[in-house]
Each structure stands twice: as C-alpha cells, then as structure tokens.
Design a protein around this motif. Structure first.
Motif, PDB file in Angstrom:
ATOM      1  N   SER A  14       0.702  -1.076  -0.027  1.00  0.00           N
ATOM      2  CA  SER A  14      -0.054  -0.108   0.015  1.00  0.00           C
ATOM      3  C   SER A  14       0.846   1.344  -0.067  1.00  0.00           C
ATOM      4  O   SER A  14       0.469   2.327  -0.617  1.00  0.00           O
TER       5      SER A  14
ATOM      6  N   ALA B  20     -14.111   3.808  -3.152  1.00  0.00           N
ATOM      7  CA  ALA B  20     -13.265   2.648  -2.968  1.00  0.00           C
ATOM      8  C   ALA B  20     -12.812   2.279  -1.671  1.00  0.00           C
ATOM      9  O   ALA B  20     -12.214   3.333  -0.967  1.00  0.00           O
TER      10      ALA B  20
ATOM     11  N   SER C  73     -11.643   7.280  -6.606  1.00  0.00           N
ATOM     12  CA  SER C  73     -11.091   6.229  -7.104  1.00  0.00           C
ATOM     13  C   SER C  73     -11.336   6.332  -8.685  1.00  0.00           C
ATOM     14  O   SER C  73     -12.603   6.572  -8.948  1.00  0.00           O
TER      15      SER C  73
ATOM     16  N   ASN D  48      -8.367   0.021  -9.382  1.00  0.00           N
ATOM     17  CA  ASN D  48      -7.710   0.236  -8.165  1.00  0.00           C
ATOM     18  C   ASN D  48      -6.600   1.369  -8.229  1.00  0.00           C
ATOM     19  O   ASN D  48      -5.517   1.459  -7.860  1.00  0.00           O
TER      20      ASN D  48
ATOM     21  N   HIS E  96     -10.540   1.826   1.303  1.00  0.00           N
ATOM     22  CA  HIS E  96      -9.025   2.349   1.207  1.00  0.00           C
ATOM     23  C   HIS E  96      -8.431   2.035   2.429  1.00  0.00           C
ATOM     24  O   HIS E  96      -7.092   1.962   2.406  1.00  0.00           O
TER      25      HIS E  96
ATOM     26  N   LYS F  30      -8.844  -5.554   0.920  1.00  0.00           N
ATOM     27  CA  LYS F  30      -9.077  -6.362  -0.038  1.00  0.00           C
ATOM     28  C   LYS F  30     -10.266  -7.153   0.138  1.00  0.00           C
ATOM     29  O   LYS F  30     -11.054  -7.976  -0.121  1.00  0.00           O
TER      30      LYS F  30
ATOM     31  N   TYR G 193     -14.406  -3.302  -4.214  1.00  0.00           N
ATOM     32  CA  TYR G 193     -13.985  -2.377  -4.990  1.00  0.00           C
ATOM     33  C   TYR G 193     -12.840  -1.732  -3.815  1.00  0.00           C
ATOM     34  O   TYR G 193     -13.328  -1.229  -2.907  1.00  0.00           O
ATOM     35  N   THR G 194     -11.682  -1.609  -4.311  1.00  0.00           N
ATOM     36  CA  THR G 194     -10.709  -1.278  -3.242  1.00  0.00           C
ATOM     37  C   THR G 194      -9.461  -0.599  -4.102  1.00  0.00           C
ATOM     38  O   THR G 194      -9.135  -0.963  -5.201  1.00  0.00           O
ATOM     39  N   SER G 195      -8.923   0.655  -3.527  1.00  0.00           N
ATOM     40  CA  SER G 195      -7.974   1.312  -4.094  1.00  0.00           C
ATOM     41  C   SER G 195      -6.737   0.527  -3.498  1.00  0.00           C
ATOM     42  O   SER G 195      -5.689   0.880  -4.020  1.00  0.00           O
ATOM     43  N   ASN G 196      -6.830  -0.702  -2.720  1.00  0.00           N
ATOM     44  CA  ASN G 196      -5.234  -1.246  -2.263  1.00  0.00           C
ATOM     45  C   ASN G 196      -4.850  -2.233  -3.179  1.00  0.00           C
ATOM     46  O   ASN G 196      -5.593  -2.666  -3.879  1.00  0.00           O
TER      47      ASN G 196
END
Length: 534
Positions: A45, A344, A242, A250, A346, A204, A208-211
């Motif tokens: 990250s 997302a 995001s 991502n 985060h 995770k 939906y995640t930015s990681n």
C-alpha cells in the motif's frame, strides 16, 4: 516427516511497507533483522500512497492545530494521548525520512532559501502535507528499499506468506512464525526474540478497493488467532475518489487534488459538496464518500466527476504528473475534462490493539502501521496521517525492542509444521468462488451505508464461509490464495461483529437504523477469549 528449513533472528518483521522497512532500518545497527515480504519488496500500500505525510513545518502552523484537526476528523473516538504523541513526533519522523533520502518537493523562497512545499488536504486547517509530487508513497518505498538492501544486518525474504504466529502454550509470549515459501511451495519456520506485524490493512475484503492485492488482513487475523484483542474494526475508510474506468482498476485520485481546488460534480456538471458540508470538497473523507454514494444512488449514476480543468495547465502537470499520465493512458486529459470517480475501500482504521510502544497483548509481539490500532484515527482517519503513523510508531517499537534486547532470551525449540495428513487440492474453484462471494457481500452489506438487517445477513454468510474454509484448510496443503482467503474471512467477521456492536452512526460507520451519534461513545473492542473460534 521431512524437516523444514529454519531461520533464527533477533527480530522478525512481517511486512515490507513504510512501517516494516522503517522499523528494520531503526533496528539493524544493533540487531539481526529479517523482513518478510508477501510480494516483491516494493509492492504494498505504501507504494500507491499519493498525497503525502502530515507534519508541522510551517511557522504559522502548530502541533496543537494538527492535534485538534485529527481529533475533529476522528469524530470523538481518537485516543488523545496517541494523537498528541504522533503529532509531537511527526517532524522528527519526517527528518529521519529526509535523512534516508526521500525527495520531498521543495521550492526557493524569496530570500533564496529552499523550503519544503506543503499542500493541504481534507480535514487539515493548514498546509502541512510534505509530498513528492503526487507519488509520495512511491518515493518513500523506493528510498527505504534501497537502504535496507544495503544493510548487512537485514535479511530479506521476498514472496513469502506468514501463516501463523508461534506462541507459548499460554499464548502470553510470541516466539516466531510459520512462513510459506511461495516459490518452493513449502512451509518454513522462523524463530525470533521479537516479532513485529507490519502487514497493512484489510481493504481487499471489499469488492472495490484502492489497495493492492496484498492487503488481505493477514496480520490482524494472525494476531487474533494468537490471542490479541482488536479494536474499531467497523471503521473502514472508503476513499471518495477512485478512477472509474474499465481499463484502470484500483487507481486512486489523491485528495491533494481537491486540496488544490478540484471540484466534485454531478453528471450534469453541477457541484454538490456545498449541499452536504460547509467545507465542501475539503470535508473529511467519510462525509465526502457518503455524499458521493448518496448522489450516485439518488441519480442512478455509475460515477460522479472530479474536475480540476479550470486550473492552469502547467500547474496541473507540475502537481499531478502521475495522475495526468495515468488518465491520459486511458484517453482522459485532466487539463481539459473531468475525471469519473467512485468511492473505494481504502484504509482500515481499526486493528490489533497496541500501546505507545507498539506492543500488543502478547509479549515480544508488536504491531505497526495500518495493521495496528493505536487510537490515532478514531472513527475516521484524517488524510496523510497514515504514513506518518507508520514511521512514528516504527521508531517507537524499535526504541522499545532495543531497550529490551540485551536481556531478551532466545526462543525455545519450535514445533515443526505437520502436513502429514493433508493433500494437494484438486478443487481450487472452491477458493475462487468463496473469495468472490466474500468480497461481494461485504461490499453490499457492510459498505459505506449499513443496516442491522444487512449486517445480520453478512454475519450469517461469514460464519458459513468460516466453516467451509476451515474444513478446506484442514484437509489440503496451503497456498497463497487459501492463506489470504482464510485471513480475509476472519477479518470480515471481526468487521461485521464490531459494526453490530455499535448502536450509532459515527465517522466511517453509518447505520440507517441508528442515524445519530450517541452522546458518549467508546472504542469497540473484541477479545478472542470472549468469542467462539470457528
């Protein structure tokens, strides 16, 4: 049974982001350190953090102001002692990063002297964000990786998963860990006088995640199984912006862009944040994310838009070169058109409970960074306090370990890993299916807006998955995907149970059945001793 490979070190650090590498470098002159990295050493990250790191460098700013801003963003649930400690040690931590070679942006003042360029982000009342353009995390990660690779006392193990911590029979002292060698596909064991979890968060768990993919809650799950308490797991921060594009999953659009004047707009081009908060686009992330979620659902829109095209062309390229290049690669010119964005998952504000020395409930076991609950973030993390927490508490943990090292005993002989009664899996589809089901119901039922009914549904599904995955884990050899899924479903249950305990809406936790905040509120603490383990 074949003997597994064994390692011995003074300090085992599980995780190779800003927290883990900072801690390793602080220790390595006086201890033999081993760093475990689940992926490549630069992955994690930290690498993707864009905005910067908060610290008081401006003469018009103050530690008291940094503390106050953090407390306000934390919505009444911050530990004031932890906030004060972090703000007081922020400049020292940044000076250490500068000494390591992190190239924070500078400019020449009118008197000819060089000063650090400070930007401002949501929740901050002053410009206090040190940054390296819009790729601060990358600058920090690359710098620290280069330093640890040069140090003779640091052994680096890349592409290794930690499976479980090894503790004494009474679970009061940690002695090492079982680790999974992804390339050799075998379990190995590490004996250590001290162990530190620096594994990052658990975003995770959401669809939906930015990681990056490695953010699977491993450290939280391992610490919980070992007997550590966790706190405030219901507070999952959803980054408001995001990039919404099929060819760019991502990808985060830094909050600093709003700090430099970008507007959030509906599909028709009208602004909406002034309707939700007087701070408009500079409101804390929980408020902005809920506003976007509300507008998307109200309008039936797939996304909203972040527009900085009214700023000067050269200003945009100078301050946001990474975002400009990424957007251009998918056909978007941010100097001329708005960016489609969605929230997302985060950041995990809760985690393994630690004190100001980063010590957990188990002797010899520390937790640093996003994996830990220090009390700094409360019900909502303020922008650019995350990397700061990594470095400040890595230094705190290192100082404490070095003070204990001279009289710390060597660990006892550790039990070998027994896989005599398991076989290779012939049904990997089970993992794939459960993985998708978990992340989907967490997004639908335990997302930005929750209800009691949604949480109850989520808990029921999580318990069923726990049983299925436990049975699978008991019968088949471990793999990277199985280990991550086992940890994610454990963390999912902790998030759900924490959310069910909070009978109010506060910060990042918004429950339609309890829309108001209680007059008095305390952290949500879960203890493994009080919950039946699956």
């Amino acid at each position: 049974m074949t003997l597994q490979k064994e390692y011995l070190c003074d300090v085992l650090i599980i995780g190779s982001g800003a927290a883990g590498l900072s801690m390793a470098l602080q220790l390595a002159d006086h201890a033999k350190v081993m760093v475990l990295s689940k992926g490549a050493l630069r992955e994690g990250s930290t690498l993707y953090a864009q905005g910067g790191i908060a610290a008081v460098f401006d003469e018009n700013d103050s530690i008291a102001s940094h503390v106050n801003d953090t407390l306000i963003a934390g919505a009444g649930l911050c530990d004031e002692t932890a906030v004060q400690y972090t703000a007081e040690h922020a400049r020292e931590a940044m000076q250490w990063l500068i000494q390591q070679g992190v190239p924070f942006d500078q400019y020449q003042d009118q008197d000819g002297s060089m000063k650090y360029h400070l930007t401002r982000e949501g929740g901050h009342s002053h410009r206090r964000i040190l940054h390296a353009a819009d790729a601060t995390g990358q600058a920090v990660q690359i710098t620290l990786v280069d330093q640890v690779k040069r140090h003779p006392n640091i052994q680096l193990l890349e592409h290794y998963n930690a499976i479980d911590l090894i503790s004494a029979a009474d679970k009061k002292r940690c002695h090492g860990a079982y680790i999974w060698n992804q390339q050799q596909r075998r379990v190995e064991v590490v004996s250590a006088r001290f162990v530190a979890l620096a594994t990052g968060g658990a975003s995770k768990v959401y669809l939906y995640t930015s990681n990056p993919d490695v953010a699977s809650g491993d450290g939280i799950a391992m610490a919980w199984r070992a007997g550590c308490r966790v706190a405030n797991m219901e507070f999952n921060q959803f980054h408001p912006t995001s990039l919404y594009h099929p060819d760019a999953p991502n990808f985060l659009i830094t909050e600093a862009m709003r700090g430099e004047g970008a507007y959030l707009k509906r599909p028709d081009g009208s602004r909406f944040m002034p309707d939700f908060d007087e701070r408009a686009e500079l409101a804390p992330r929980d408020i902005v994310a809920r506003a976007i979620d509300y507008e998307m659902k109200r309008l039936g829109a797939n996304c909203v838009y972040l527009d900085i095209s009214h700023q000067d062309h050269d200003f945009i390229l100078e301050h946001f070169p990474t975002i400009y290049a990424k957007c251009l690669s998918v056909g978007l010119d941010i100097t001329k058109e708005p960016i489609p964005v969605v929230p997302a998952a985060h950041y995990t504000c809760g985690g393994v409970m630690v004190n100001l020395n980063s010590q957990t409930d188990i002797a010899n076991l520390y937790a640093v960074g996003e994996v830990a609950y220090t009390g700094l973030h409360g019900a909502n993390r303020m922008a650019s306090n995350s990397l700061l927490e990594c470095v400040v508490f890595a230094q705190a943990a290192a100082r404490h370990i070095l003070s204990e090292l001279p009289h710390a005993p060597m660990p006892p002989p550790l039990p070998q890993w027994d896989e005599s009664r398991v076989s290779d899996s012939d049904e990997e589809i089970v993992i794939t299916h459960n993985w998708h089901e978990l992340r989907l119901f967490m997004w639908d039922y335990v997302g930005i807006v929750r209800t009691d009914k949604r949480l109850q549904r989520a808990l029921h599904r999580a318990e069923l998955l726990q049983q299925e995955i436990h049975e699978y884990y008991s019968h088949f050899k471990v793999s990277n995907n199985l280990l991550e899924l086992r940890n994610l479903v454990m963390v999912a249950e902790l998030i759900i149970r924490s959310a069910m305990q909070r009978k109010e809406s506060r910060g990042l936790h918004y429950n339609l059945d309890y829309p108001n905040a209680l007059p008095d509120s305390t952290p949500t603490i879960l203890n493994p001793a009080s919950l039946i383990q699956q």
